[in-house]
Design a protein around this motif. Structure first.
Motif, mmCIF file in Angstrom:
data_model
loop_
_atom_site.group_PDB
_atom_site.id
_atom_site.type_symbol
_atom_site.label_atom_id
_atom_site.label_comp_id
_atom_site.label_asym_id
_atom_site.label_seq_id
_atom_site.Cartn_x
_atom_site.Cartn_y
_atom_site.Cartn_z
ATOM 1 N N ASN A 72 -8.508 2.448 -14.561
ATOM 2 C CA ASN A 72 -7.532 3.492 -13.759
ATOM 3 C C ASN A 72 -7.445 3.091 -12.452
ATOM 4 O O ASN A 72 -7.176 4.209 -11.799
ATOM 5 N N GLY A 73 -7.195 2.215 -12.063
ATOM 6 C CA GLY A 73 -7.029 1.911 -10.434
ATOM 7 C C GLY A 73 -6.281 0.685 -10.418
ATOM 8 O O GLY A 73 -6.442 -0.179 -11.484
ATOM 9 N N VAL A 74 -5.837 0.311 -9.061
ATOM 10 C CA VAL A 74 -5.153 -0.992 -8.743
ATOM 11 C C VAL A 74 -5.555 -1.394 -7.519
ATOM 12 O O VAL A 74 -5.411 -0.678 -6.729
ATOM 13 N N ILE A 75 -5.622 -2.782 -7.277
ATOM 14 C CA ILE A 75 -5.637 -3.313 -5.860
ATOM 15 C C ILE A 75 -4.353 -3.228 -5.290
ATOM 16 O O ILE A 75 -3.110 -3.642 -5.864
ATOM 17 N N THR A 76 -4.016 -2.631 -4.128
ATOM 18 C CA THR A 76 -2.879 -2.537 -3.509
ATOM 19 C C THR A 76 -2.234 -3.693 -2.588
ATOM 20 O O THR A 76 -1.270 -4.462 -2.519
ATOM 21 N N ASP A 119 0.974 -1.290 -0.064
ATOM 22 C CA ASP A 119 0.146 -0.005 0.017
ATOM 23 C C ASP A 119 0.973 1.509 0.084
ATOM 24 O O ASP A 119 0.431 2.228 -0.367
ATOM 25 N N THR A 120 2.131 1.185 0.477
ATOM 26 C CA THR A 120 3.010 2.252 0.544
ATOM 27 C C THR A 120 4.363 1.739 0.050
ATOM 28 O O THR A 120 4.819 0.524 0.262
ATOM 29 N N ASN A 121 5.133 2.465 -0.626
ATOM 30 C CA ASN A 121 6.442 2.477 -0.741
ATOM 31 C C ASN A 121 7.228 3.662 -0.960
ATOM 32 O O ASN A 121 6.628 4.854 -0.968
ATOM 33 N N GLU A 122 8.461 3.697 -1.506
ATOM 34 C CA GLU A 122 9.099 4.963 -1.933
ATOM 35 C C GLU A 122 8.826 5.749 -2.854
ATOM 36 O O GLU A 122 9.171 6.865 -3.015
ATOM 37 N N HIS A 123 7.830 5.108 -3.925
ATOM 38 C CA HIS A 123 7.311 5.793 -4.952
ATOM 39 C C HIS A 123 6.113 6.326 -4.557
ATOM 40 O O HIS A 123 5.336 7.027 -5.602
ATOM 41 N N ILE A 124 5.394 6.361 -3.603
ATOM 42 C CA ILE A 124 3.991 6.482 -3.121
ATOM 43 C C ILE A 124 3.988 7.619 -2.102
ATOM 44 O O ILE A 124 4.647 7.359 -1.145
ATOM 45 N N ALA A 152 -7.279 -0.238 -2.340
ATOM 46 C CA ALA A 152 -6.920 -0.046 -3.849
ATOM 47 C C ALA A 152 -6.917 1.387 -3.957
ATOM 48 O O ALA A 152 -7.403 2.435 -3.355
ATOM 49 N N ARG A 153 -5.950 1.738 -5.027
ATOM 50 C CA ARG A 153 -5.692 3.207 -5.399
ATOM 51 C C ARG A 153 -6.440 3.461 -6.666
ATOM 52 O O ARG A 153 -6.299 2.714 -7.479
ATOM 53 N N VAL A 154 -7.191 4.334 -6.471
ATOM 54 C CA VAL A 154 -8.331 4.772 -7.610
ATOM 55 C C VAL A 154 -8.147 6.213 -7.694
ATOM 56 O O VAL A 154 -7.844 7.027 -7.025
#
Length: 360
Positions: free
Chosen positions: A305-309, A238-243, A324-326
């Motif tokens: 236009n979204g993805v499950i994290t 759900d999180t990382n260095e690019h989020i 999910a990020r939407v």
């Protein structure tokens, strides 16, 4: 063979199925992941989370150091034992890790994720050179998380009077020290609970006492479904260095005041906030039979236009759920692609269960 906590042999003796978890040999379950999940929701259980990283920060400029390095302001920790959730950011505003910060008698204690240990340790050491403080990685300690509505009741009889009093009176986001024990109340399951940090030499005897008191050992499988139901982020998914935390429901962990506090990543986040973010993290509920997993595409208004994290089956709801990020304008409905077919999902606030209550 992966890294092991001091309780590895005890896990085997208790019948655990061991799996690789970010390089660590950890118990997935001790027989039934679903039963362990329900046990924490209804009673209580103990997690060995000694793979987590514990750092002690001390010195005259320990506070200034953490004010510079973390998104939340440690100056708000007015008293010894106060705790706060915070984020360690890179210069681009990405999340290096989310962590807990405790004020101690000698400085501060940070507890961060296992998967980020080397990165976090290096980041701390790199920036500490500018401040009069020290960074110590505490590999001599073990960490237990006793979670569930009966956690305090089951714990009290096996502790001395001082420690029993601490756990009975500890409020959320508080901690207390008793000799070489560090007792806190933060949690990662959506239930009440206590975390106990103690010397590794005492770990085996302590877990024997816990199990003897009817506090069942719980594996990382149930830990994941419990945290997902509670709507807590999982680092690396759900999180990382690019989020950005602005798109991961973590903005409440950013303390913008005072404006003079120039923490790492602040300028990047301010630019993002000014321009406006285009995404958000939501909860999804699959009303039909199926499995929701990280990486599955999400379709909103007939556009992919979204993805499950992160996603899994929710034992409490009896349905598949996910984070999910939407797009920011997403409302109540969407679709998820499962095995090349699209299934309808309900979009909800990313908190499904708290304190045993279904919230959606």
């Amino acid at each position: 063979m992966g890294l092991r906590t001091p309780l590895y042999d005890m896990h085997l003796a208790l019948g655990a199925k061991m799996v690789d978890f970010n390089g660590w040999d950890m118990p997935l379950h001790y027989g039934s992941q679903v039963e362990e999940h329900h046990h924490v929701r209804n009673e209580c259980g103990v997690f060995d989370i000694s793979h987590m990283s514990i750092f002690d920060i001390q010195g005259a400029q320990a506070q200034a150091f953490l004010q510079y390095l973390l998104s939340n302001d440690v100056a708000l920790l007015k008293s010894i034992g106060n705790a706060q959730h915070s984020i360690m950011l890179n210069e681009q505003g990405g999340v290096i890790d989310d962590l807990m910060v405790f004020r101690t008698e000698t400085g501060y204690r940070l507890i961060s994720n296992a998967v980020t240990r080397e990165r976090v340790h290096s980041w701390l050491e790199q920036h500490a050179t500018k401040f009069a403080c020290t960074v110590v990685l505490r590999t001599d300690l073990c960490l237990f998380s006793i979670q569930g509505p009966m956690a305090r009741e089951r714990l009290s009889p096996i502790l001395n009077s001082t420690r029993a009093s601490i756990i009975q009176n500890l409020q959320h986001h508080q901690a207390a020290q008793d000799d070489d024990w560090f007792i806190a109340c933060t949690g990662y399951t959506g239930e009440d609970g206590i975390e106990i940090t103690l010397p590794a030499t005492q770990a085996t005897d302590f877990i024997n006492e816990l199990v003897g008191a009817g506090i069942s050992p719980i594996g990382i499988g149930a830990r994941d479904t419990l945290r997902l139901e509670a709507g807590y982020n999982l680092y690396g998914f759900d999180t990382n260095e690019h989020i950005s935390p602005l798109t991961a429901n973590l903005e409440h962990l950013i303390c913008w005041e005072p404006e003079s506090r120039d923490f790492v990543g602040r300028q990047a986040l301010q630019t993002q906030a000014k321009q406006g973010v285009s995404e958000k993290l939501v909860g999804l509920v699959l009303e039909e039979r199926g499995v929701l997993r990280a990486g599955q595409p999400v379709r909103i208004d007939n556009q992919v236009n979204g993805v499950i994290t992160s996603g899994s089956f929710s034992p409490t709801l009896g349905k598949a759920i996910a984070l999910a990020r939407v797009p920011l304008n997403t409302e109540e409905r969407g679709e998820v692609e499962i095995r090349r077919k699209w299934f309808p999902v309900r979009v909800v606030k990313p908190c499904f269960v708290r304190n045993g209550k279904i919230l959606i």
